[in-house]
Motif scaffolding. Sequence first.
Motif, short mmCIF file in Angstrom:
data_model
loop_
_atom_site.label_atom_id
_atom_site.label_comp_id
_atom_site.label_asym_id
_atom_site.label_seq_id
_atom_site.Cartn_x
_atom_site.Cartn_y
_atom_site.Cartn_z
N GLY A 131 30.90 78.67 53.71
CA GLY A 131 31.13 78.93 55.11
C GLY A 131 30.09 78.23 55.96
N GLU A 132 29.44 78.96 56.85
CA GLU A 132 28.38 78.38 57.68
C GLU A 132 27.05 78.28 56.97
N GLU A 133 26.88 79.01 55.87
CA GLU A 133 25.57 79.08 55.22
C GLU A 133 25.36 77.88 54.30
N ILE A 134 24.17 77.29 54.38
CA ILE A 134 23.82 76.18 53.51
C ILE A 134 22.39 76.38 53.03
N GLY A 174 18.03 70.15 59.52
CA GLY A 174 18.01 70.32 60.97
C GLY A 174 18.85 69.32 61.71
N ARG A 175 19.16 68.20 61.08
CA ARG A 175 20.00 67.18 61.73
C ARG A 175 21.44 67.63 61.90
N VAL A 176 21.88 68.58 61.07
CA VAL A 176 23.27 69.05 61.15
C VAL A 176 23.37 70.55 61.40
N ALA A 177 22.25 71.25 61.38
CA ALA A 177 22.27 72.71 61.47
C ALA A 177 22.45 73.19 62.90
N ILE A 178 22.94 74.41 63.02
CA ILE A 178 22.96 75.10 64.31
C ILE A 178 21.51 75.32 64.75
N THR A 179 21.22 74.99 65.97
CA THR A 179 19.85 75.03 66.48
C THR A 179 19.19 76.39 66.23
N GLY A 180 17.98 76.33 65.66
CA GLY A 180 17.21 77.54 65.40
C GLY A 180 17.54 78.26 64.12
N SER A 181 18.44 77.70 63.31
CA SER A 181 18.90 78.43 62.12
C SER A 181 18.17 78.04 60.84
N VAL A 182 17.32 77.02 60.86
CA VAL A 182 16.65 76.57 59.64
C VAL A 182 15.49 77.51 59.32
N THR A 183 15.48 78.06 58.10
CA THR A 183 14.43 78.98 57.67
C THR A 183 13.99 78.63 56.25
N VAL A 184 12.85 79.19 55.82
CA VAL A 184 12.32 79.00 54.46
C VAL A 184 12.12 80.38 53.84
N PRO A 185 13.15 80.97 53.24
CA PRO A 185 13.02 82.32 52.70
C PRO A 185 12.21 82.41 51.41
N GLU A 186 12.01 81.28 50.73
CA GLU A 186 11.25 81.28 49.47
C GLU A 186 10.34 80.06 49.45
N LEU A 187 9.05 80.29 49.21
CA LEU A 187 8.08 79.19 49.21
C LEU A 187 7.18 79.30 47.98
N VAL A 210 9.19 75.88 43.02
CA VAL A 210 10.48 75.81 43.69
C VAL A 210 10.40 76.54 45.02
N SER A 211 10.93 75.93 46.07
CA SER A 211 11.06 76.57 47.37
C SER A 211 12.53 76.52 47.79
N THR A 212 12.91 77.33 48.75
CA THR A 212 14.28 77.35 49.24
C THR A 212 14.30 77.26 50.76
N VAL A 213 15.15 76.36 51.25
CA VAL A 213 15.35 76.18 52.69
C VAL A 213 16.81 76.51 52.98
N THR A 214 17.06 77.31 54.02
CA THR A 214 18.42 77.67 54.39
C THR A 214 18.68 77.30 55.85
N ALA A 215 19.95 77.19 56.18
CA ALA A 215 20.36 76.90 57.56
C ALA A 215 21.81 77.32 57.74
N ARG A 216 22.29 77.25 58.97
CA ARG A 216 23.70 77.46 59.27
C ARG A 216 24.27 76.17 59.84
N VAL A 217 25.41 75.77 59.28
CA VAL A 217 26.09 74.54 59.70
C VAL A 217 27.52 74.90 60.04
N ASP A 218 27.99 74.47 61.18
CA ASP A 218 29.36 74.76 61.60
C ASP A 218 30.34 74.30 60.53
N THR A 219 31.33 75.12 60.22
CA THR A 219 32.30 74.78 59.19
C THR A 219 33.14 73.56 59.55
#
Length: 416
Positions: free
Chosen positions: A224-227, A267-280, A293-302
């Motif tokens: 969906g929107e989650e990446i 961030g080049r394709v994500a919904i503004t403000g949605s990029v986060t780092v839940p695991e570092l 291992v780290s994890t970066v998440t964002a929301r991208v319009d479907t």
Amino acid sequence: MRIERLGDLGTAPAVLRALGYAAARRGISPPAALIGDWFASRAVIAPSVAITPVVASAVFDVAAGGSGGAVGGGWFGYLSYPDAGADGTGPRIPEAAGGWSDCVLRQDRDGRWWYESLSGAAVSEWVTDALGTEVAPRRCEVVWDEADRDAHGRGVAACLDAIAAGEVYQACVCTQFRGRVTGAPLDFFVDAVARTSPARAAYVAGDWGAVASLSPELFLRRRGEEIASSPIKGTLPRYADPRALRASAKEVAENIMIVDLVRNDLGRVAITGSVTVPELLAVRPAPGVWHLVSTVTARVDTAVPMSTVLDATFPPASVTGTPKTRARQLLRGWEPDRRGIYCGTVGLASPVAGTELNVAIRTVEFDASGNAVLGVGGGITADSDPEHEWQECLHKAAPITGSGARPQDRVVELTP
């Protein structure tokens, strides 16, 4: 969509072997497989799928699905690392290939197997017969040549000079092992997965050859929107104390630089403000090594097509450098050979379950003439020692080439 519970069919490598042998006997296309941690499952296998060359812009071109549970089917394939090496030679196998499977066998996390079909078609009789037939393993052997240590050393030295000159902050310098194959790549993959249990293993094959990926790394997961992306940077051999990874300024700095690059790419394709780092900086085991291992998440319009997402993020940040464009330019001169599928990506785009792609490291490229190529490498920073970097390459290759393993290798689980 049709879903049938099949029960206990055995391990994913055994199921893949049975399907592969049956497909070969019938003269039909071989299976494709994802084994490890894919789509919240242990395995997703297409019994038979024609994997043919495609243009790079067409890979994984499936609408962004997002439901949990079933996978149903979809587009299995790969996309190679796009750049040539210093010798300028062309690809050894197609730069991109893939194919559509209307159905899959999926093993859930509890070990149960399910048959799923997007069209509602029943399980093919030949698949049922294959799953009920015990098959004896066949041997596949790869005789590997030594990698070019001197060329790798020159590349590392050039990278250190570029870092000192301020051209890059970090870059992933790689080398290759080449070999000759006796047997079938499917058997190589099945044996390697059974021995090493990689998290992001993937297999696709066709008339052009095969890709056997034993990757531990997630490039992209899109539902969906989650990446999400989980870059790996920081490595120690398995026999070492894994706590030393977090204590190493070099390994930590390497990981954080790549996290920043992934944040920028998404961030080049994500919904503004949605990029986060839940695991570092989590420490995770992988075949032969420990990784940070780290994890970066964002929301991208479907509505954003997968081709646009890949334009922004590919090749994966962890196998290039910072800044990404300059690192890629320099790597083309530092590395003698084209990487090929190594450092590209393999995976599946499902209209039901979304898209999951690995970073094609620990990955063997087989051509149709019996040649095998295994790439390995590591991130170079200002604190890198060339000898240490070479040893890291050997540690990464050892579980695949069968060389360099030490008897004191051990498994120690470490929570993040």
